[in-house]
Design a protein around this motif. Structure first.
Motif, PDB file in Angstrom:
ATOM      1  N   SER A  49       0.805  -1.220   0.098  1.00  0.00           N
ATOM      2  CA  SER A  49       0.123   0.115  -0.052  1.00  0.00           C
ATOM      3  C   SER A  49       0.703   1.346   0.032  1.00  0.00           C
ATOM      4  O   SER A  49       0.503   2.289  -0.413  1.00  0.00           O
ATOM      5  N   GLN A  50       2.219   1.215   0.635  1.00  0.00           N
ATOM      6  CA  GLN A  50       2.885   2.385   0.823  1.00  0.00           C
ATOM      7  C   GLN A  50       4.264   2.468  -0.136  1.00  0.00           C
ATOM      8  O   GLN A  50       4.607   3.507  -0.369  1.00  0.00           O
ATOM      9  N   HIS A  51       4.692   1.306  -0.526  1.00  0.00           N
ATOM     10  CA  HIS A  51       5.975   1.518  -0.930  1.00  0.00           C
ATOM     11  C   HIS A  51       6.004   0.454  -2.292  1.00  0.00           C
ATOM     12  O   HIS A  51       6.901  -0.121  -2.776  1.00  0.00           O
ATOM     13  N   ASP A  52       5.009   0.310  -2.823  1.00  0.00           N
ATOM     14  CA  ASP A  52       4.985  -0.669  -4.023  1.00  0.00           C
ATOM     15  C   ASP A  52       5.553  -0.029  -5.375  1.00  0.00           C
ATOM     16  O   ASP A  52       6.438  -0.601  -6.089  1.00  0.00           O
ATOM     17  N   HIS A  53       6.053   1.276  -5.254  1.00  0.00           N
ATOM     18  CA  HIS A  53       6.962   2.048  -6.277  1.00  0.00           C
ATOM     19  C   HIS A  53       8.268   1.386  -6.311  1.00  0.00           C
ATOM     20  O   HIS A  53       9.004   1.027  -7.219  1.00  0.00           O
ATOM     21  N   ILE A  54       8.579   0.929  -4.942  1.00  0.00           N
ATOM     22  CA  ILE A  54      10.085   0.635  -4.994  1.00  0.00           C
ATOM     23  C   ILE A  54      10.146  -0.992  -5.636  1.00  0.00           C
ATOM     24  O   ILE A  54      11.145  -1.399  -6.388  1.00  0.00           O
ATOM     25  N   ARG A  55       9.069  -1.636  -5.304  1.00  0.00           N
ATOM     26  CA  ARG A  55       9.094  -2.961  -6.115  1.00  0.00           C
ATOM     27  C   ARG A  55       9.065  -2.885  -7.491  1.00  0.00           C
ATOM     28  O   ARG A  55       9.841  -3.727  -8.040  1.00  0.00           O
ATOM     29  N   LYS A  56       8.097  -2.033  -8.042  1.00  0.00           N
ATOM     30  CA  LYS A  56       8.252  -1.744  -9.500  1.00  0.00           C
ATOM     31  C   LYS A  56       9.458  -1.237 -10.030  1.00  0.00           C
ATOM     32  O   LYS A  56      10.065  -1.585 -11.049  1.00  0.00           O
ATOM     33  N   ARG A  57      10.069  -0.429  -9.274  1.00  0.00           N
ATOM     34  CA  ARG A  57      11.382   0.067  -9.672  1.00  0.00           C
ATOM     35  C   ARG A  57      12.567  -1.086  -9.862  1.00  0.00           C
ATOM     36  O   ARG A  57      13.250  -1.229 -10.758  1.00  0.00           O
ATOM     37  N   LEU A  58      12.542  -1.915  -8.854  1.00  0.00           N
ATOM     38  CA  LEU A  58      13.444  -3.026  -8.797  1.00  0.00           C
ATOM     39  C   LEU A  58      13.129  -4.211  -9.763  1.00  0.00           C
ATOM     40  O   LEU A  58      14.104  -4.801 -10.245  1.00  0.00           O
ATOM     41  N   MET A  59      11.766  -4.406  -9.833  1.00  0.00           N
ATOM     42  CA  MET A  59      11.649  -5.716 -10.611  1.00  0.00           C
ATOM     43  C   MET A  59      11.139  -5.359 -12.163  1.00  0.00           C
ATOM     44  O   MET A  59      11.379  -6.509 -12.911  1.00  0.00           O
ATOM     45  N   LEU A  60      10.707  -4.246 -12.416  1.00  0.00           N
ATOM     46  CA  LEU A  60      10.303  -4.069 -13.715  1.00  0.00           C
ATOM     47  C   LEU A  60      11.252  -3.299 -14.460  1.00  0.00           C
ATOM     48  O   LEU A  60      12.317  -2.864 -13.903  1.00  0.00           O
ATOM     49  N   GLU A  61      10.961  -3.160 -15.746  1.00  0.00           N
ATOM     50  CA  GLU A  61      11.942  -2.351 -16.596  1.00  0.00           C
ATOM     51  C   GLU A  61      11.925  -1.096 -16.199  1.00  0.00           C
ATOM     52  O   GLU A  61      11.078  -0.434 -15.814  1.00  0.00           O
ATOM     53  N   PRO A  62      13.134  -0.299 -16.224  1.00  0.00           N
ATOM     54  CA  PRO A  62      14.211  -0.644 -16.957  1.00  0.00           C
ATOM     55  C   PRO A  62      15.388  -1.353 -15.994  1.00  0.00           C
ATOM     56  O   PRO A  62      16.418  -1.771 -16.558  1.00  0.00           O
ATOM     57  N   ALA A  63      15.094  -1.423 -14.818  1.00  0.00           N
ATOM     58  CA  ALA A  63      16.074  -1.843 -14.007  1.00  0.00           C
ATOM     59  C   ALA A  63      15.933  -3.579 -13.943  1.00  0.00           C
ATOM     60  O   ALA A  63      16.918  -4.183 -13.594  1.00  0.00           O
ATOM     61  N   GLY A  64      14.970  -3.820 -14.183  1.00  0.00           N
ATOM     62  CA  GLY A  64      14.399  -5.544 -14.007  1.00  0.00           C
ATOM     63  C   GLY A  64      13.884  -5.888 -15.259  1.00  0.00           C
ATOM     64  O   GLY A  64      14.150  -5.439 -16.571  1.00  0.00           O
ATOM     65  N   PRO A 383      14.769  12.174 -10.144  1.00  0.00           N
ATOM     66  CA  PRO A 383      13.216  12.947 -10.266  1.00  0.00           C
ATOM     67  C   PRO A 383      12.908  12.908 -11.596  1.00  0.00           C
ATOM     68  O   PRO A 383      11.848  13.143 -11.844  1.00  0.00           O
ATOM     69  N   GLU A 384      13.871  13.463 -12.408  1.00  0.00           N
ATOM     70  CA  GLU A 384      13.544  13.682 -13.820  1.00  0.00           C
ATOM     71  C   GLU A 384      12.975  12.556 -14.857  1.00  0.00           C
ATOM     72  O   GLU A 384      12.511  12.703 -15.712  1.00  0.00           O
ATOM     73  N   ASP A 385      13.420  11.302 -14.362  1.00  0.00           N
ATOM     74  CA  ASP A 385      13.318  10.360 -14.998  1.00  0.00           C
ATOM     75  C   ASP A 385      11.647   9.572 -14.967  1.00  0.00           C
ATOM     76  O   ASP A 385      11.171   9.437 -13.791  1.00  0.00           O
ATOM     77  N   PRO A 386      10.973   9.659 -16.077  1.00  0.00           N
ATOM     78  CA  PRO A 386       9.570   9.053 -15.940  1.00  0.00           C
ATOM     79  C   PRO A 386       9.254   7.796 -16.184  1.00  0.00           C
ATOM     80  O   PRO A 386       8.234   7.241 -15.782  1.00  0.00           O
ATOM     81  N   TYR A 387      10.509   7.025 -16.205  1.00  0.00           N
ATOM     82  CA  TYR A 387      10.243   5.591 -16.363  1.00  0.00           C
ATOM     83  C   TYR A 387      11.000   4.994 -14.955  1.00  0.00           C
ATOM     84  O   TYR A 387      10.625   3.746 -14.523  1.00  0.00           O
ATOM     85  N   GLY A 388      11.627   5.576 -14.178  1.00  0.00           N
ATOM     86  CA  GLY A 388      12.458   5.161 -13.160  1.00  0.00           C
ATOM     87  C   GLY A 388      11.729   4.707 -11.952  1.00  0.00           C
ATOM     88  O   GLY A 388      12.091   3.745 -11.168  1.00  0.00           O
ATOM     89  N   GLU A 389      10.810   5.427 -11.472  1.00  0.00           N
ATOM     90  CA  GLU A 389       9.945   5.122 -10.272  1.00  0.00           C
ATOM     91  C   GLU A 389       8.820   4.085 -10.549  1.00  0.00           C
ATOM     92  O   GLU A 389       8.831   3.147  -9.439  1.00  0.00           O
ATOM     93  N   GLY A 390       8.047   4.097 -11.403  1.00  0.00           N
ATOM     94  CA  GLY A 390       7.011   3.004 -11.446  1.00  0.00           C
ATOM     95  C   GLY A 390       7.481   2.173 -12.464  1.00  0.00           C
ATOM     96  O   GLY A 390       6.967   0.757 -12.242  1.00  0.00           O
ATOM     97  N   GLY A 391       8.299   1.963 -13.230  1.00  0.00           N
ATOM     98  CA  GLY A 391       8.880   0.849 -14.266  1.00  0.00           C
ATOM     99  C   GLY A 391       7.800   0.575 -15.169  1.00  0.00           C
ATOM    100  O   GLY A 391       6.536   1.174 -15.512  1.00  0.00           O
ATOM    101  N   PHE A 392       8.113  -0.338 -15.945  1.00  0.00           N
ATOM    102  CA  PHE A 392       7.046  -0.721 -17.054  1.00  0.00           C
ATOM    103  C   PHE A 392       7.298  -2.193 -17.450  1.00  0.00           C
ATOM    104  O   PHE A 392       8.746  -2.641 -17.278  1.00  0.00           O
TER     105      PHE A 392
END
Length: 397
Positions: A49-64, A383-392
């Protein structure tokens, strides 16, 4: 180059260790994750509920990527407070958070023995090593319960020994259904079914619920022998899982006796019992292809599903207590069996038996396999990266 100092305004630097188990990744979060409170299941809900953006950042593209997997260390849980566990963990994937993960547990066993950083693992010095067997034993609190991990160590007892397998004793595992006919509505039938309107499956639990189905039952007469028809199997398993999860008739096969949070279908395991090399000490072998979360494909034999499959085999009279079986994937088969898991039925748990929902008495299963290090990372998000926080995920765009 110090990325953190170069980008002082970057959001929440996260430090991770990457490992793999039969090619299946485990990205272990060791520093930078926000604190969580409450029981481990409450921490799981808080993370979502509070930190799912971190999961998405580490699991999804571009980092995952679509098949990335992660483990977030939780030093404080209700079981670490009572002294029953040394540390807790939350497991993550492309869709969210899972209740159990065997391949990650095997990787964590090695890492938690190898680290001597008490800021990462406060109870590291509480781990006991047996000089006779050259093994260390640690108690891991997973969302499904307590898992006891045995890690081989070097002669000086200071670090893990990668030449020998890590093993763990899973939470009580059981079978809930055999030869259950799943009705496939006309609009959901895949071409390989031809004129059939149902498939027969089994249901079992090993920290998460698994639906067992043979490749031939799905209509793939060549089983899992190469070349495997991945796109067609993806379609069939996606539809099967959606039907099972949405139809009230099948919910009784996924009811956990103690926790509603554990009562859902996590895995569809496609089986081919005609292929796979028998590893030492096992009675036989088979191969599986595991689809979990949002159609992630597990490269490893899937430890929770190994525990579930052993429980199913015992419940249906295919194995006896004390016997072992080898489980392979396409990856281990391609490496002459290296990386296969061995599961062993070790103990009955009669106090958890529910006659109305289980095929037989729950059991504890030992699962063993090998994990290896890949590297280490510090992940940042400018902060300027539109893809880094939520991933895709590219194929979901």
């Amino acid at each position: 180059m110090d990325v953190i100092n170069l980008h002082r305004d970057a959001r929440e630097p996260i430090t991770c260790i990457d490992m793999h188990t039969t090619g299946e990744p485990t990205r272990i979060v060791i520093k930078g994750y926000p604190d969580l409170s409450g029981t481990l299941l409450q921490q799981k809900r808080q993370a979502k509920s509070q930190h799912d953006h971190i999961r998405k950042r580490l699991m999804l593209e571009p980092a995952g990527h679509a098949d990335m997997y992660g483990a977030i260390l939780r030093p404080r849980t209700e079981l670490t407070e009572t002294g029953d566990a040394h540390i807790g963990v939350l497991f993550t994937h492309n869709e969210g958070y899972s209740t159990m993960c065997g391949h990650a547990t095997i990787a964590l066993g090695r890492f938690l023995v190898d680290t001597h950083d008490v800021s990462v693992f406060p109870q590291r010095n509480e781990i006991k090593c047996d000089p006779a067997t050259k093994t260390a034993t640690l108690n891991l609190h997973a969302p499904c319960g307590l898992v006891v991990v045995t890690v081989p160590v070097t002669d000086d007892l200071s670090r893990s020994d990668p030449s020998r397998p890590v093993s763990f004793i899973c939470v009580p595992s059981f079978a809930t259904g055999q030869d259950i006919a799943i009705e496939i509505p006309p609009g959901d039938r895949w071409p390989e079914l031809q004129d059939r309107d149902h498939v027969k499956v089994g249901f079992c639990y090993g920290g998460a619920f698994t639906c067992l189905v043979s490749a031939k039952e799905l209509g793939f007469n060549d089983g899992l022998r190469p070349p495997v028809r991945h796109e067609a199997l993806n379609t069939a398993t996606r539809k099967l899982k959606a039907i099972v999860n949405s139809d009230p008739r099948y919910q009784k096969y996924m009811k956990h006796p103690e926790e509603d949070d554990l009562s859902s279908l996590y895995t569809v395991m496609v089986q081919d019992k005609s292929i796979g090399r028998v590893l030492s000490g096992a009675e036989g072998a088979e191969t599986g292809l595991c689809y979990f979360a949002d159609q992630q494909i597990d490269r490893s034999p899937t430890g929770s599903a190994v525990a579930a499959r052993i429980a199913f085999a015992v419940a249906t009279g295919k194995l006896k207590m004390g016997q072992s079986w080898t489980y392979h994937t396409l990856v281990s088969n391609a490496k002459e069996g290296k990386g296969g898991f061995v599961g062993t039925a070790v103990e009955e748990v009669p106090e958890l038996y529910l006659k109305e929902s289980m095929l037989s008495t729950p059991i504890r299963v030992r699962v063993e396999g090998h994990a290896y290090y890949v590297g280490s990372h510090v992940f940042i998000s400018e902060p300027e990266d539109p893809y880094g926080e939520g991933g895709f995920l590219f194929d979901r765009l």
